[in-house]
Design an enzyme around this catalytic site. Structure first.
Site, mmCIF file in Angstrom:
data_model
loop_
_atom_site.group_PDB
_atom_site.id
_atom_site.type_symbol
_atom_site.label_atom_id
_atom_site.label_comp_id
_atom_site.label_asym_id
_atom_site.label_seq_id
_atom_site.Cartn_x
_atom_site.Cartn_y
_atom_site.Cartn_z
ATOM 1 N N ILE A 1 -31.395 107.859 32.732
ATOM 2 C CA ILE A 1 -30.357 106.843 32.846
ATOM 3 C C ILE A 1 -29.198 107.374 33.695
ATOM 4 O O ILE A 1 -28.587 106.651 34.457
ATOM 5 C CB ILE A 1 -29.914 106.353 31.433
ATOM 6 C CG1 ILE A 1 -28.773 105.347 31.552
ATOM 7 C CG2 ILE A 1 -29.488 107.459 30.506
ATOM 8 C CD1 ILE A 1 -29.201 104.036 32.109
ATOM 9 N N ASN A 2 -28.909 108.671 33.579
ATOM 10 C CA ASN A 2 -27.754 109.202 34.324
ATOM 11 C C ASN A 2 -28.110 110.158 35.452
ATOM 12 O O ASN A 2 -27.301 110.963 35.845
ATOM 13 C CB ASN A 2 -26.801 109.927 33.359
ATOM 14 C CG ASN A 2 -26.253 108.981 32.321
ATOM 15 O OD1 ASN A 2 -26.071 107.811 32.602
ATOM 16 N ND2 ASN A 2 -26.002 109.462 31.114
ATOM 17 N N CYS B 1 -40.864 120.646 29.556
ATOM 18 C CA CYS B 1 -41.465 119.709 30.500
ATOM 19 C C CYS B 1 -42.519 118.872 29.775
ATOM 20 O O CYS B 1 -43.417 119.425 29.141
ATOM 21 C CB CYS B 1 -42.115 120.509 31.614
ATOM 22 S SG CYS B 1 -42.442 119.515 33.037
ATOM 23 N N LEU B 2 -42.391 117.556 29.820
ATOM 24 C CA LEU B 2 -43.366 116.684 29.164
ATOM 25 C C LEU B 2 -44.319 116.150 30.236
ATOM 26 O O LEU B 2 -43.986 115.249 30.991
ATOM 27 C CB LEU B 2 -42.659 115.534 28.441
ATOM 28 C CG LEU B 2 -41.654 115.966 27.353
ATOM 29 C CD1 LEU B 2 -40.983 114.763 26.726
ATOM 30 C CD2 LEU B 2 -42.333 116.794 26.262
ATOM 31 N N ASP C 1 -31.502 103.680 22.832
ATOM 32 C CA ASP C 1 -32.246 103.393 24.061
ATOM 33 C C ASP C 1 -33.718 103.761 23.876
ATOM 34 O O ASP C 1 -34.344 104.333 24.765
ATOM 35 C CB ASP C 1 -31.631 104.153 25.242
ATOM 36 C CG ASP C 1 -31.971 103.515 26.597
ATOM 37 O OD1 ASP C 1 -32.184 102.283 26.637
ATOM 38 O OD2 ASP C 1 -32.022 104.236 27.602
ATOM 39 N N LYS D 1 -32.267 118.299 34.182
ATOM 40 C CA LYS D 1 -31.491 117.071 34.350
ATOM 41 C C LYS D 1 -30.081 117.464 34.761
ATOM 42 O O LYS D 1 -29.469 118.327 34.132
ATOM 43 C CB LYS D 1 -31.479 116.289 33.035
ATOM 44 C CG LYS D 1 -30.795 114.944 33.134
ATOM 45 C CD LYS D 1 -30.950 114.169 31.830
ATOM 46 C CE LYS D 1 -30.359 112.783 31.942
ATOM 47 N NZ LYS D 1 -30.553 111.991 30.731
ATOM 48 N N LEU E 1 -39.361 114.645 38.643
ATOM 49 C CA LEU E 1 -40.273 114.325 37.536
ATOM 50 C C LEU E 1 -40.011 112.930 36.998
ATOM 51 O O LEU E 1 -40.871 112.305 36.408
ATOM 52 C CB LEU E 1 -40.105 115.336 36.395
ATOM 53 C CG LEU E 1 -40.480 116.784 36.708
ATOM 54 C CD1 LEU E 1 -40.129 117.675 35.539
ATOM 55 C CD2 LEU E 1 -41.969 116.899 37.028
ATOM 56 N N GLY E 2 -38.771 112.459 37.139
ATOM 57 C CA GLY E 2 -38.463 111.141 36.585
ATOM 58 C C GLY E 2 -37.015 110.810 36.835
ATOM 59 O O GLY E 2 -36.247 111.642 37.319
ATOM 60 N N LYS F 1 -31.469 112.139 38.189
ATOM 61 C CA LYS F 1 -32.872 112.520 38.364
ATOM 62 C C LYS F 1 -33.226 113.715 37.488
ATOM 63 O O LYS F 1 -32.369 114.517 37.143
ATOM 64 C CB LYS F 1 -33.196 112.990 39.772
ATOM 65 C CG LYS F 1 -32.649 112.241 40.907
ATOM 66 C CD LYS F 1 -33.367 112.721 42.167
ATOM 67 C CE LYS F 1 -32.360 113.132 43.181
ATOM 68 N NZ LYS F 1 -32.639 112.863 44.529
#
Length: 366
Positions: free
Chosen positions: A40-41, A106-107, A152, A59, A36-37, A43
């Protein structure tokens, strides 16, 4: 009866302790390989609840103190309607390594600016910009009120819950979040220092001011479609751009800014102040009429959506520039804080300060 005293922050209740599950995540969820994206740390994968078939985001972090901190702070913040919600956390072995698996809502609505860029002919208005800034502000206000700085806040970390018009905008990715209360604060039950340099008690201001700077940049882009600081050479972040950020050099060029009021420009100036301690706080921001009374903000059509479309291929660079600027800012502020604390505990400086204050007090007495 006298009116009740104004409250600085609405009273939020912090979520009760995080229970990390030790059973295998695949007992409860069907894990897919659909990415999905990229956080920073690590997938973010699409998964489905076996019980309800509902879709969630997963995540994966390698277990370490830093990952635990990210999960803990995100969990505490997860009550806020404008922050992505954590549903479950698992500690599982994966490829022989201990991992933390974070199950989140989930966005599905995509990034903030993609949504504005993909609009048809209907213009994006100043009032809409104000409503968006208010929802991002609510996320930051919640975080700052429970002593967390996100550090961030940037376009790719602002996602919509769905593609529907009434979708909610949420802040994601707590990879750089930081607790801002100094636990080793100088005040102990039996010792309250008579005088402490404000910079020793105020280092948390720096971390929070990073979020305020981000709000300024995002608000600027919302109102015109391009960022206030950009590198002229197409490099991700050029020395010239770093200087402009440090010196606070940016403009409000026409035609994009010709219809935007001075009051709004002033609000941006107060967010982008170069001296972090002078930047507006989140409480001041949320109390500003442009934010507080967004229903009264004029529905001036903006150039934003057109400019974003025209500069489509520059957008990746813009995102990279902001990522880079925030990274620099985090490092700089850490160094400033260390230096200020060293200065504050320097006995010679303390002596000079004491003397100066004594003279000041004597002068006032006359």
């Amino acid at each position: 009866p006298p009116p009740p005293p104004p409250q600085q922050f609405p009273q939020f209740h912090v979520r009760s302790g995080l229970q990390i599950k030790k059973n295998a995540i695949i007992d409860d969820y069907k894990v897919t390989s659909q990415v999905l994206g990229l956080g920073i740390n690590g997938k973010v994968l699409q998964i489905f609840s076996k019980k309800t078939q509902e879709k969630f985001a997963l995540k994966m972090l390698q277990d370490c103190p830093k990952a635990r901190r990210e999960v803990e702070l995100h969990w505490r913040a997860s009550q806020c309607p404008h922050i992505v919600r954590i549903v479950d956390v698992y500690e599982n072995l994966y490829a022989g390594r201990k991992c933390l698996l974070i199950v989140m809502e989930c966005l599905d609505g995509g990034e903030l600016f993609s949504r504005i860029q993909d609009r048809g002919d209907q213009a994006f208005t100043e009032r809409e910009a104000s409503e968006i800034m208010k929802s991002i502000g609510e996320a930051i206000q919640y975080l700052h009120s429970i002593n967390i700085a996100h550090r961030d806040v940037k376009p790719e970390n602002l996602l919509y819950t769905s593609k529907r018009p009434k979708a909610i905008l949420k802040l994601t990715d707590f990879g750089f979040a930081k607790e801002t209360t100094s636990h080793n604060s100088l005040t102990t039950p039996c010792y309250t220092p008579y005088y402490v340099a404000p910079e020793v008690l105020g280092p948390e201001k720096y971390d929070k001011s990073c979020d305020m700077w981000s709000l300024g940049v995002i608000m600027y882009i919302l109102l015109c479609g391009y960022p206030p600081f950009y590198s002229n050479h197409g490099l991700a972040i050029s020395p010239g751009m770093k200087t402009r950020i440090r010196m606070g050099q940016y403009e409000f060029p026409n035609p994009e800014w010709s219809e935007v009021s001075e009051e709004v420009k002033m609000l941006i100036r107060n967010l982008l102040k170069t001296e972090p301690t002078q930047r507006m706080t989140i409480t001041e921001f949320m109390n500003h009429p442009w934010i507080m009374q967004s229903t009264k903000v004029p529905q001036t059509p903006l150039h934003t959506s057109r400019v974003l479309k025209e500069d489509k291929e520059r957008w990746e660079d813009v995102k990279e520039e902001m990522t880079s600027a925030l990274a620099t800012m985090r490092v700089d502020y850490e160094q400033i804080k260390i230096k200020k604390i060293e200065d504050a505990s320097n006995p010679l400086l303390l002596k000079r300060r004491k003397k100066a204050r004594a003279l000041e007090a004597a002068a006032l007495a006359h």
